[in-house]
Design an enzyme around this catalytic site. Structure first.
Site, PDB file in Angstrom:
ATOM      1  N   HIS A 306       2.332 -33.049 -41.555  1.00 42.42           N
ATOM      2  CA  HIS A 306       2.501 -32.706 -40.139  1.00 42.42           C
ATOM      3  C   HIS A 306       3.457 -33.654 -39.416  1.00 42.42           C
ATOM      4  O   HIS A 306       3.778 -33.432 -38.250  1.00 42.42           O
ATOM      5  CB  HIS A 306       1.146 -32.718 -39.440  1.00 42.42           C
ATOM      6  CG  HIS A 306       1.018 -31.653 -38.390  1.00 42.42           C
ATOM      7  ND1 HIS A 306       2.109 -30.964 -37.881  1.00 42.42           N
ATOM      8  CD2 HIS A 306      -0.079 -31.154 -37.735  1.00 42.42           C
ATOM      9  CE1 HIS A 306       1.693 -30.102 -36.984  1.00 42.42           C
ATOM     10  NE2 HIS A 306       0.376 -30.191 -36.869  1.00 42.42           N
ATOM     11  N   ASP A 310       5.988 -28.424 -38.756  1.00 44.60           N
ATOM     12  CA  ASP A 310       5.072 -27.865 -37.760  1.00 44.60           C
ATOM     13  C   ASP A 310       4.418 -26.594 -38.302  1.00 44.60           C
ATOM     14  O   ASP A 310       4.856 -26.013 -39.298  1.00 44.60           O
ATOM     15  CB  ASP A 310       5.794 -27.573 -36.447  1.00 44.60           C
ATOM     16  CG  ASP A 310       6.993 -26.666 -36.628  1.00 44.60           C
ATOM     17  OD1 ASP A 310       6.792 -25.502 -37.034  1.00 44.60           O
ATOM     18  OD2 ASP A 310       8.133 -27.125 -36.388  1.00 44.60           O
TER      19      ASP A 310
END
Length: 336
Positions: A306, A310
């Site tokens: 992350h 995204d």
């Protein structure tokens, strides 16, 4: 009424108080009520008075009575058959005993592939994972594979679903290269990998190993199947080389060969994404006409870093990969 019965009813003009059952008990045992002292109300003679009178008689034995209510309690206990009691005694009672166990703990050093896994997974814990899951309808792919299996076997190659999964992933990586990248330790630079070296997690006697198919972007589905056959043979024999186990840029894991539907795969550093497939199940689904049909359904679970990926990017990649597999002939337009 007989003279004897009258004697039991009245004594010198005085009526003796007793219930019919007590009178019957006295008659059966040849007892005159006039000889029994009543202890009930108004000197009423009770059954207990008769029984006490009998108990005082030396050698007196009460004959068996057809009526249960006139049998002394202690005699009734003796008359009860012993079978149920004996039967109850035969039922073993649970006894708590310590279980004898001679096993001992064993300590072994962490070596080989297991040691490498410890190092890799420890590094993976530093990566902030996020997950994304979906289901894929593989009905058309199942049919296509059945048609191509005999052709592959004629060439001496076993054709599984994995070559299709790998090739579809490579086509998706061309559109979303961030998933085929790596992030340096200081999180300052992202390196986009030119080669699609897609790793395949394998369960072997030596433990979990992840060899990779090199340069998938320039391989056909058949080329990938040939290389997978080679890697699987070497992996089973424990003969994979360093070049087979290093250089991976993206990983796929087929947990469905063992079982399960969804997973939470762990990213293998320095990679930034990984996918895991569940088992293929025959499930009811609605077609475009609203009819219930039999479908070949597989679940996929993705994990991504992350820090640089995204959720929207992962979802778009998954949708593209899914479209290739649900409509396998569409891959022909993008194959190189």
């Amino acid at each position: 009424m007989s003279h004897e019965e009258h004697t039991h009813q009245e004594i010198k003009g005085h009526k003796t108080l007793a219930t019919p059952a007590v009178r019957r008990l006295a008659m059966e045992n040849n007892i005159k009520l006039s000889e029994v002292v009543g202890t009930g109300k108004d000197n009423r003679i009770l059954k207990e008075d008769i029984l006490n009178y009998l108990a005082k008689q030396t050698g007196a034995i009460l004959p068996p009575s057809p009526k249960a209510e006139i049998v002394p309690p202690q005699r009734r206990a003796e008359a009860v058959p012993a079978a149920p009691k004996d039967k109850a005694r035969k039922i073993p009672l649970p006894v708590s005993r310590p279980i004898a166990f001679a096993g001992k703990d064993k300590t072994e050093p962490v070596t080989g592939f297991q040691k490498a896994m410890v190092k890799t997974m420890s590094a993976a814990l530093k990566i902030p994972h996020f997950g994304y899951s979906d289901e894929i309808d593989l009905t058309q792919l199942v049919q296509l594979r059945e048609e191509l299996k005999p052709v592959a076997e004629m060439r001496g190659v076993k054709l599984s679903f994995m070559p299709f999964f790998i090739k579809a992933a490579s086509l998706g990586l061309l559109q979303y290269p961030i998933l085929n990248a790596s992030l340096d330790e200081n999180c300052q630079n992202v390196t986009y990998k030119a080669s699609h070296n897609i790793g395949v997690a394998m369960d072997t006697e030596q433990g979990l190993i992840v060899p990779n198919v090199k340069n998938v972007q320039v391989c056909s589905v058949f080329d990938i199947a040939v290389e997978l056959n080679r890697l699987q043979s070497l992996g089973s024999a424990g003969q994979l080389g360093t070049s087979d186990l290093t250089g991976g840029t993206f990983t796929l894991s087929n947990i469905g060969t063992i079982g399960g539907t969804y997973a939470k795969p762990v990213i293998l550093p320095p990679e930034v994404a990984i996918g895991a497939f569940g088992k293929i199940q025959v499930l009811p689904r609605f077609n475009s006409k609203g009819e219930v049909v039999k479908a070949q359904i597989m679940n996929v679970s993705w994990s991504a870093d992350h820090r640089i990926i995204d959720g929207a990017t992962m979802a778009r990649f998954s949708n593209l990969w899914k479209s290739y597999l649900e409509n396998p002939t569409s891959m022909l337009l993008d194959l190189k």
